[in-house]
Design a protein around this motif. Sequence first.
Motif, PDB file in Angstrom:
ATOM      1  N   ASN A  42       0.814  -1.211   0.000  1.00 48.36           N
ATOM      2  CA  ASN A  42       0.000   0.000   0.000  1.00 48.36           C
ATOM      3  C   ASN A  42       0.851   1.266   0.000  1.00 48.36           C
ATOM      4  OD1 ASN A  42      -2.395  -1.404  -0.010  1.00 48.36           O
ATOM      5  ND2 ASN A  42      -2.548  -1.456   2.211  1.00 48.36           N
ATOM      6  N   THR A  43       2.139   1.138   0.307  1.00 50.08           N
ATOM      7  CA  THR A  43       3.031   2.290   0.332  1.00 50.08           C
ATOM      8  C   THR A  43       3.986   2.303  -0.845  1.00 50.08           C
ATOM      9  OG1 THR A  43       2.949   2.342   2.739  1.00 50.08           O
ATOM     10  CG2 THR A  43       4.758   3.519   1.708  1.00 50.08           C
ATOM     11  N   VAL A  44       4.480   1.146  -1.217  1.00 49.60           N
ATOM     12  CA  VAL A  44       5.527   1.087  -2.234  1.00 49.60           C
ATOM     13  C   VAL A  44       5.010   1.467  -3.619  1.00 49.60           C
ATOM     14  CG1 VAL A  44       5.225  -1.309  -2.951  1.00 49.60           C
ATOM     15  CG2 VAL A  44       7.511  -0.304  -2.950  1.00 49.60           C
ATOM     16  N   GLN A  45       3.704   1.467  -3.798  1.00 50.59           N
ATOM     17  CA  GLN A  45       3.171   1.838  -5.111  1.00 50.59           C
ATOM     18  C   GLN A  45       3.326   3.324  -5.394  1.00 50.59           C
ATOM     19  OE1 GLN A  45      -1.162   1.674  -5.389  1.00 50.59           O
ATOM     20  NE2 GLN A  45      -1.286   1.512  -3.161  1.00 50.59           N
ATOM     21  N   TYR A  46       3.565   4.129  -4.366  1.00 51.98           N
ATOM     22  CA  TYR A  46       3.733   5.565  -4.561  1.00 51.98           C
ATOM     23  C   TYR A  46       5.186   5.892  -4.868  1.00 51.98           C
ATOM     24  CZ  TYR A  46      -0.783   5.467  -2.232  1.00 51.98           C
ATOM     25  OH  TYR A  46      -2.072   5.187  -1.891  1.00 51.98           O
ATOM     26  N   GLY A  47       5.413   6.959  -5.623  1.00 46.89           N
ATOM     27  CA  GLY A  47       6.760   7.346  -6.002  1.00 46.89           C
ATOM     28  C   GLY A  47       7.623   7.723  -4.812  1.00 46.89           C
ATOM     29  N   PRO A  48       8.939   7.618  -4.940  1.00 50.78           N
ATOM     30  CA  PRO A  48       9.833   7.853  -3.801  1.00 50.78           C
ATOM     31  C   PRO A  48      10.164   9.318  -3.540  1.00 50.78           C
ATOM     32  CG  PRO A  48      11.107   7.174  -5.704  1.00 50.78           C
ATOM     33  CD  PRO A  48       9.672   7.139  -6.138  1.00 50.78           C
ATOM     34  N   ILE A  49       9.873  10.206  -4.488  1.00 48.87           N
ATOM     35  CA  ILE A  49      10.365  11.586  -4.375  1.00 48.87           C
ATOM     36  C   ILE A  49       9.785  12.288  -3.151  1.00 48.87           C
ATOM     37  CG2 ILE A  49      10.551  13.809  -5.542  1.00 48.87           C
ATOM     38  CD1 ILE A  49      10.305  12.357  -8.186  1.00 48.87           C
ATOM     39  N   ALA A  50       8.497  12.138  -2.907  1.00 50.81           N
ATOM     40  CA  ALA A  50       7.851  12.831  -1.787  1.00 50.81           C
ATOM     41  C   ALA A  50       8.183  12.203  -0.444  1.00 50.81           C
ATOM     42  CB  ALA A  50       6.334  12.857  -1.982  1.00 50.81           C
ATOM     43  N   TYR A  51       8.939  11.118  -0.443  1.00 53.41           N
ATOM     44  CA  TYR A  51       9.390  10.498   0.804  1.00 53.41           C
ATOM     45  C   TYR A  51      10.819  10.915   1.148  1.00 53.41           C
ATOM     46  CZ  TYR A  51       5.365   7.354   1.061  1.00 53.41           C
ATOM     47  OH  TYR A  51       4.094   6.843   1.177  1.00 53.41           O
ATOM     48  N   ALA A  52      11.382  11.852   0.411  1.00 54.91           N
ATOM     49  CA  ALA A  52      12.776  12.254   0.631  1.00 54.91           C
ATOM     50  C   ALA A  52      13.029  12.778   2.050  1.00 54.91           C
ATOM     51  CB  ALA A  52      13.189  13.294  -0.411  1.00 54.91           C
ATOM     52  N   PRO A  53      12.190  13.685   2.609  1.00 49.44           N
ATOM     53  CA  PRO A  53      12.472  14.166   3.974  1.00 49.44           C
ATOM     54  C   PRO A  53      12.470  13.042   5.005  1.00 49.44           C
ATOM     55  CG  PRO A  53      10.875  15.585   2.884  1.00 49.44           C
ATOM     56  CD  PRO A  53      11.025  14.383   2.017  1.00 49.44           C
ATOM     57  N   GLN A  54      11.522  12.110   4.889  1.00 46.45           N
ATOM     58  CA  GLN A  54      11.467  11.009   5.835  1.00 46.45           C
ATOM     59  C   GLN A  54      12.708  10.126   5.714  1.00 46.45           C
ATOM     60  OE1 GLN A  54       9.143  12.201   3.783  1.00 46.45           O
ATOM     61  NE2 GLN A  54       7.125  11.329   4.189  1.00 46.45           N
ATOM     62  N   ALA A  55      13.126   9.858   4.468  1.00 49.65           N
ATOM     63  CA  ALA A  55      14.303   9.018   4.256  1.00 49.65           C
ATOM     64  C   ALA A  55      15.556   9.684   4.821  1.00 49.65           C
ATOM     65  CB  ALA A  55      14.473   8.731   2.766  1.00 49.65           C
ATOM     66  N   GLY A 202       4.683  10.083 -19.091  1.00 45.03           N
ATOM     67  CA  GLY A 202       5.672   9.050 -19.380  1.00 45.03           C
ATOM     68  C   GLY A 202       6.369   8.550 -18.131  1.00 45.03           C
ATOM     69  N   LEU A 203       6.826   9.474 -17.265  1.00 52.22           N
ATOM     70  CA  LEU A 203       7.502   9.063 -16.036  1.00 52.22           C
ATOM     71  C   LEU A 203       6.539   8.386 -15.068  1.00 52.22           C
ATOM     72  CD1 LEU A 203       9.876  12.103 -15.366  1.00 52.22           C
ATOM     73  CD2 LEU A 203      10.469   9.835 -16.236  1.00 52.22           C
ATOM     74  N   GLY A 204       5.286   8.877 -15.012  1.00 53.86           N
ATOM     75  CA  GLY A 204       4.298   8.237 -14.154  1.00 53.86           C
ATOM     76  C   GLY A 204       3.994   6.820 -14.600  1.00 53.86           C
ATOM     77  N   THR A 205       3.855   6.634 -15.891  1.00 53.25           N
ATOM     78  CA  THR A 205       3.622   5.289 -16.426  1.00 53.25           C
ATOM     79  C   THR A 205       4.830   4.397 -16.202  1.00 53.25           C
ATOM     80  OG1 THR A 205       2.195   6.263 -18.130  1.00 53.25           O
ATOM     81  CG2 THR A 205       2.961   4.005 -18.490  1.00 53.25           C
ATOM     82  N   PHE A 206       6.030   4.975 -16.332  1.00 54.30           N
ATOM     83  CA  PHE A 206       7.260   4.216 -16.098  1.00 54.30           C
ATOM     84  C   PHE A 206       7.318   3.726 -14.662  1.00 54.30           C
ATOM     85  CE2 PHE A 206      11.822   4.363 -14.828  1.00 54.30           C
ATOM     86  CZ  PHE A 206      12.241   3.258 -15.555  1.00 54.30           C
ATOM     87  N   TRP A 207       6.933   4.612 -13.706  1.00 54.60           N
ATOM     88  CA  TRP A 207       6.941   4.201 -12.301  1.00 54.60           C
ATOM     89  C   TRP A 207       5.904   3.098 -12.060  1.00 54.60           C
ATOM     90  CZ3 TRP A 207       9.706   3.798  -8.232  1.00 54.60           C
ATOM     91  CH2 TRP A 207       9.110   3.517  -6.992  1.00 54.60           C
ATOM     92  N   ALA A 208       4.725   3.232 -12.638  1.00 55.76           N
ATOM     93  CA  ALA A 208       3.702   2.192 -12.485  1.00 55.76           C
ATOM     94  C   ALA A 208       4.198   0.851 -13.049  1.00 55.76           C
ATOM     95  CB  ALA A 208       2.417   2.620 -13.181  1.00 55.76           C
TER      96      ALA A 208
END
Length: 214
Positions: A42-55, A202-208
């Motif tokens: 349920n989490t990994v399906q989302y892109g990693p960019i917006a998780y940068a501060p947490q990481a 294109g990038l969104g489809t690539f991530w999916a």
Amino acid sequence: SYRLLAEIFATQTANARAATARLAQATGIPLTNKREFFSFPNTVQYGPIAYAPQAIALVLARILGISALASFYLARLLNGATALLIGFLSIRTAGRGRYLIFSFLTMPTALFFMGSLSQDALLLTGSALFVSIVSSIVSKDQPPGAAAYIALVGLLVVLAWGRLPYVMLCVVFLLPPFHNMQWRGNIFRRWPAGAAIALAIGLGTFWAWIVNTV
């Protein structure tokens, strides 16, 4: 470390004494370098960019040697600070609708996400910044410059990686401001908006595709 932490809070309790004991047990879990594979679809399906501060916060927590529970508080703090900064920039940038953006960002749901580990904190404030830049362009009644174009395209990619349907909403806001865009004396009518939308899709489809493949 995080698996052990999750096991302690696997169920909720209304007993104050049990909750206190559970919190004390969780505080004693240190951060280690031991890695385990764990399923969190349920989490990994989302892109990693917006998780940068947490990481970044979790990396700092490992360097500082604090507990696993304290690392979560640090991640929430850094996520909230980043969201507040982006929200501040969106209010400062907005040409029209500044009070509407302020009201949107101070709603209970938005403030809840800003205090959480969720990527929704940056998606909400990033959306506000996107709209504020577009609002500033429209209010000035002139095509955006290269800096505004790059900022909007970058935000569009981040939002699309977080929630692919955001692309459809951004299309509405991108087409009018990018019409007759000027750069180095040249006027570009349609292709800047089309290129930005194509890149985001294109990038969104690539991530999916990556998520489905892995």
